[in-house]
Design an enzyme around this catalytic site. Structure first.
Site, PDB file in Angstrom:
ATOM      1  N   CYS A   1      89.366  -4.713 -87.237  1.00  0.00           N
ATOM      2  CA  CYS A   1      89.418  -6.134 -87.552  1.00  0.00           C
ATOM      3  C   CYS A   1      90.177  -6.308 -88.867  1.00  0.00           C
ATOM      4  CB  CYS A   1      88.060  -6.795 -87.675  1.00  0.00           C
ATOM      5  SG  CYS A   1      87.101  -6.740 -86.175  1.00  0.00           S
TER       6      CYS A   1
ATOM      7  N   ARG B   1      95.044  -3.508 -87.082  1.00  0.00           N
ATOM      8  CA  ARG B   1      93.610  -3.234 -87.223  1.00  0.00           C
ATOM      9  C   ARG B   1      92.799  -3.720 -86.025  1.00  0.00           C
ATOM     10  NH1 ARG B   1      92.466  -2.058 -92.609  1.00  0.00           N
ATOM     11  NH2 ARG B   1      90.265  -2.449 -92.209  1.00  0.00           N
TER      12      ARG B   1
ATOM     13  N   TRP C   1      89.003  -6.628 -83.335  1.00  0.00           N
ATOM     14  CA  TRP C   1      88.841  -5.484 -82.452  1.00  0.00           C
ATOM     15  C   TRP C   1      87.399  -5.592 -81.969  1.00  0.00           C
ATOM     16  CZ3 TRP C   1      85.760  -1.146 -81.874  1.00  0.00           C
ATOM     17  CH2 TRP C   1      86.255  -0.168 -80.998  1.00  0.00           C
TER      18      TRP C   1
ATOM     19  N   ASN D   1      84.066  -8.060 -90.547  1.00  0.00           N
ATOM     20  CA  ASN D   1      84.528  -6.738 -90.110  1.00  0.00           C
ATOM     21  C   ASN D   1      83.354  -5.780 -90.263  1.00  0.00           C
ATOM     22  OD1 ASN D   1      85.922  -4.405 -89.581  1.00  0.00           O
ATOM     23  ND2 ASN D   1      86.933  -4.311 -91.574  1.00  0.00           N
ATOM     24  N   GLY D   2      82.972  -5.109 -89.182  1.00  0.00           N
ATOM     25  CA  GLY D   2      81.839  -4.188 -89.257  1.00  0.00           C
ATOM     26  C   GLY D   2      80.841  -4.511 -88.167  1.00  0.00           C
TER      27      GLY D   2
ATOM     28  N   GLU E   1      96.410  17.702 -80.295  1.00  0.00           N
ATOM     29  CA  GLU E   1      97.059  16.524 -80.866  1.00  0.00           C
ATOM     30  C   GLU E   1      98.116  15.974 -79.904  1.00  0.00           C
ATOM     31  OE1 GLU E   1      96.490  14.548 -83.119  1.00  0.00           O
ATOM     32  OE2 GLU E   1      98.381  13.547 -83.564  1.00  0.00           O
TER      33      GLU E   1
ATOM     34  N   LYS F   1      98.069  12.185 -78.349  1.00  0.00           N
ATOM     35  CA  LYS F   1      99.177  11.218 -78.415  1.00  0.00           C
ATOM     36  C   LYS F   1      99.451  10.650 -77.025  1.00  0.00           C
ATOM     37  CE  LYS F   1      99.277  10.615 -81.844  1.00  0.00           C
ATOM     38  NZ  LYS F   1      98.596  11.127 -82.983  1.00  0.00           N
TER      39      LYS F   1
ATOM     40  N   GLU G   1      96.599   8.277 -75.861  1.00  0.00           N
ATOM     41  CA  GLU G   1      96.396   7.000 -76.538  1.00  0.00           C
ATOM     42  C   GLU G   1      97.537   6.017 -76.337  1.00  0.00           C
ATOM     43  OE1 GLU G   1      96.101   7.062 -80.853  1.00  0.00           O
ATOM     44  OE2 GLU G   1      97.364   8.821 -80.947  1.00  0.00           O
TER      45      GLU G   1
ATOM     46  N   HIS H   1      88.538  30.023 -67.681  1.00  0.00           N
ATOM     47  CA  HIS H   1      87.090  29.828 -67.594  1.00  0.00           C
ATOM     48  C   HIS H   1      86.747  28.472 -66.983  1.00  0.00           C
ATOM     49  CE1 HIS H   1      86.594  33.548 -69.791  1.00  0.00           C
ATOM     50  NE2 HIS H   1      87.662  33.151 -70.465  1.00  0.00           N
TER      51      HIS H   1
ATOM     52  N   LYS I   1      93.857   0.936 -85.758  1.00  0.00           N
ATOM     53  CA  LYS I   1      94.288   2.009 -86.667  1.00  0.00           C
ATOM     54  C   LYS I   1      93.138   2.538 -87.530  1.00  0.00           C
ATOM     55  CE  LYS I   1      97.747   4.189 -88.828  1.00  0.00           C
ATOM     56  NZ  LYS I   1      98.313   5.290 -88.026  1.00  0.00           N
TER      57      LYS I   1
HETATM   58  O1  M6R Z   1      92.204   7.107 -90.976  1.00  0.00           O
HETATM   59  P1  M6R Z   1      91.742   8.403 -90.403  1.00  0.00           P
HETATM   60  O2  M6R Z   1      92.703   9.500 -90.616  1.00  0.00           O
HETATM   61  O3  M6R Z   1      90.371   8.790 -90.870  1.00  0.00           O
HETATM   62  O4  M6R Z   1      91.633   8.142 -88.848  1.00  0.00           O
HETATM   63  C1  M6R Z   1      90.995   9.040 -87.987  1.00  0.00           C
HETATM   64  C2  M6R Z   1      91.402   8.766 -86.553  1.00  0.00           C
HETATM   65  O5  M6R Z   1      90.930   7.530 -86.142  1.00  0.00           O
HETATM   66  C3  M6R Z   1      92.917   8.802 -86.382  1.00  0.00           C
HETATM   67  O6  M6R Z   1      93.418  10.017 -86.833  1.00  0.00           O
HETATM   68  C4  M6R Z   1      93.318   8.595 -84.914  1.00  0.00           C
HETATM   69  O7  M6R Z   1      92.817   9.629 -84.120  1.00  0.00           O
HETATM   70  C5  M6R Z   1      94.827   8.539 -84.818  1.00  0.00           C
HETATM   71  N1  M6R Z   1      95.343   7.302 -85.338  1.00  0.00           N
HETATM   72  C6  M6R Z   1      95.318   8.735 -83.419  1.00  0.00           C
HETATM   73  O8  M6R Z   1      96.715   8.805 -83.403  1.00  0.00           O
END
Ligand code: M6R
Length: 618
Positions: free
Chosen positions: A2, A27, A78, A104-105, A491, A495, A498, A514, A613
């Site tokens: 948010c 956000r 969000w 927010n929260g 990772e 990517k 997401e 396994h 984000k």
């Molecule tokens: O702000 P942070 O690095 O703590 O965020 C942690 C995750 O939410 C963040 O790394 C997320 O997995 C990535 N944006 C995905 O690409």
């Protein structure tokens, strides 16, 4: 999660708020809304399913009685409690419409409060947890309190980490904000004849660079003329503004179609910036004055935990392997959301390294809190300035990637890895576990990183072709790696999940037999990280196993490898590079594969569905 923006001054508030929302959209982008104090001291609220729709809705002006509003609050959501609907969009108002709130929260006790307020005759117009705040404030105002006092009263009733901002028709020109715990922060922008509040300094920068970051338990009251601070009991606090180091220009796409493309392209410069004034290339050493421990303290560490979430956790997994290899200290990577709830025998000989680009990921902050409570030493790796993570850590190593807007982390990942690399070398030297010659070698390897990444970015054309020809129509993908390349495989898969919404698993290649090998078929391509190195032969074995079962393989291999073109269906080439540098390079083609797949599917890689984000709620 948010985004909040608020303005009080002499300029028309609506355009300032709408453009602030555009900046904060990363956000959360489920819905958006704006509430302005109008000429006759009422609050006009407009809400829509997105910032674009909101901008259209207010394009004719939200003015009433011929007076252009100059005071207002706004929000981009969000969704947590309640679906993505107009009635759940913020601002939420009191029943008489004289109080408006953006939040927010999570209000953890909102069900109890809802019952209590409903019993007292308050009617609810949304399914959100946030709406209780508007009614709590209205109830305090009824008994004659000021808005600031009513906000403190409401803050005292809610449980959980939250930040909220309120305005009341009964106090023209006044906006009050509060931060409770580790939910996303509030930045106060100090201007000449105006003030702003926002969830991110970026939304403030077009107006002023003088800012104050609100701490947990602080309340700010702004008007055009002043910004005053108190604690939750109303005691005055002295807070002085400082000039932020952030720049607004960095938050523009420039010639790139998406922020993600721009941020991938910025990685060579970001990696250089993460090393600047820390790595002494001439003498082959690393100096990190941000790590405030004596040699004795460093020698006393008998355990290191690297924690984070998502991409930052993957960076931490790489960091843990390298730190253990270079220092000899048992080191584990831990998912912060699990770590915080499990019994972990930490003590003052444990070093906890938390990786969080935003500095506000609630799980990572909670893990840091439990580490502090156990007396552990703490270092944070953070991109954003002046965050809760920095406040909690003994020292902060800034990532220096520059603002990352795309929800998918790219350049902040490269910088996290670059900084963890330096930290591993630094701790190894200070602990006496790393010989000066080996340290020099590692530093010299690191000096090649920006150039090697640049080379990889220039080679991006094949990724576009593969995205279209081999990936975009698949439903499942497997990413395999070993050693420090295993977290990179995870990772790469993250990517793809997401931003292209393709189910992808990142796996330790040795684990495949396994269970996961049962999935291999011609419908499930494997992306195999198989650069030259100690584990090359093992990876070749895994690729053969996939091929033997009719699976398609895209290999990421070292240029000059003569085996891969005959074995894999496609090869993406990595430059020849040292052991600890290769994992960083492997990220670039995987970022590009995900990016081009997302674009080929007609998706917006910068705004993947359901994501935001900064994850400031559990
Ligand atoms: O702000 P942070 O690095 O703590 O965020 C942690 C995750 O939410 C963040 O790394 C997320 O997995 C990535 N944006 C995905 O690409």
């Amino acid at each position: 999660m948010c985004g909040i923006i608020a303005y009080t001054g002499a300029e028309p508030a609506t355009p300032i708020l709408v453009s602030g929302l555009r900046t904060l959209e990363y956000r959360g982008y489920d819905s958006a809304g704006i509430g302005v104090q109008n000429g006759s001291c009422r609050i006009t609220v407009t809400r829509a399913l997105g910032v674009d729709q909101l901008a259209e809705a207010v394009a004719g002006g939200t003015s009433n009685d011929g007076v252009e509003p100059t005071v207002g609050i706004a929000h981009t959501r969000w969704a947590t409690h309640g679906g993505v609907t107009i009635s759940n969009a913020h601002p939420h108002t009191s029943a008489d419409g004289r109080v408006a709130v953006v939040h927010n929260g999570i209000v953890e006790n909102y069900l109890d409060l809802r019952v209590e307020l409903s019993d007292a005759g308050y009617r609810f117009g949304s399914e959100t947890d946030s709406e209780v705040i508007a009614h709590l404030i209205a109830r305090c105002l009824k008994s004659g309190e000021s808005l600031a006092s009513a906000v403190r009263g409401a803050a005292g009733r809610i449980r959980g980490a939250s930040s909220f901002v309120a305005t009341s028709a009964d106090e023209p020109g006044v906006i009050v904000g509060v931060r409770l715990g580790n939910a996303g922060g509030i930045v106060v922008g100090i201007g000449d004849g105006f003030h702003l509040l926002a969830s991110d300094v970026l939304a403030i920068l077009p107006h002023t660079d003088r800012v104050i970051y609100l701490r947990s338990g602080e309340v700010v009251t702004i008007s055009s003329a002043a910004a005053g601070f108190t604690d939750l009991n109303g005691a005055t606090l002295e807070r002085r503004p400082f000039k932020t180091g952030r720049s607004f220009e960095a938050a523009a796409k420039g010639e790139h179609p998406h922020f993600m493309a721009k941020e991938i392209a910025e990685q060579p410069e970001a990696a250089s910036s993460a090393m600047r004034r820390r790595v002494d290339f001439e003498n082959g050493t690393v100096d990190l004055p941000e790590v405030p421990y004596s040699d004795d303290e460093i020698r006393s560490f008998d355990r290191i935990i690297v924690t984070g979430m998502g991409t930052s956790l993957h960076a931490g997994m790489y960091g843990a392997q390298m730190i253990e290899a270079l220092t000899g200290i048992p080191t584990q990577a831990e998912n912060a959301s699990e770590f915080r709830y499990r019994s972990t025998s930490l003590n003052d000989r444990t070093l906890v390294i938390s990786v969080t680009q935003s500095g506000e990921t609630v799980d990572t902050l909670a893990a840091m809190e439990s580490a502090s409570a156990a007396g552990a030493k703490q270092i944070a790796l953070v991109e954003a300035e002046d965050t809760q993570a920095t406040l909690m850590a003994d020292g902060t190593l800034y990532l220096r990637a520059g603002q990352e807007i795309g929800v998918a982390s790219t350049k902040t990942m490269i910088c996290s890895l670059t900084v963890l690399y330096q930290l591993a070398v630094y701790l190894g030297i200070r602990r006496g576990a790393l010989s000066p010659d080996r340290a020099r070698e590692l530093v010299s390897d690191l000096s090649r990183l920006p150039g090697l990444i640049a080379e990889m970015i220039d080679d991006g054309g094949d990724c576009r072709r593969l995205a279209v020809e081999r990936l975009k129509d698949r439903r499942h993908l497997l990413y395999l790696g070993r050693g420090a390349l295993q977290p990179m495989a995870m990772e790469g898969a993250l990517k793809m999940k997401e931003i292209a919404y393709i189910h992808a698993e990142g796996y330790a290649a040795g684990e495949m037999k396994h269970g996961a090998i049962a999935l291999i078929s011609e419908d499930m391509p494997t992306i195999a990280l198989v650069p030259q190195g100690a584990l090359y032969d093992k990876m070749v074995g895994n690729i053969n196993e996939v091929k033997a079962r009719g699976g398609e393989v895209i290999a990421l291999a070292t240029r000059g490898d003569e085996v891969m073109p005959g074995l894999a269906d496609e090869v993406l080439w990595l430059p020849e590079a040292p052991e600890w540098i290769v994992p960083l390079l492997s990220l670039v083609p995987m970022q590009q594969l995900a990016y081009h797949t997302s674009v080929a599917l007609g998706l917006d890689p910068d705004k993947p569905r359901n994501l935001a984000k900064s994850v400031t709620v559990e």
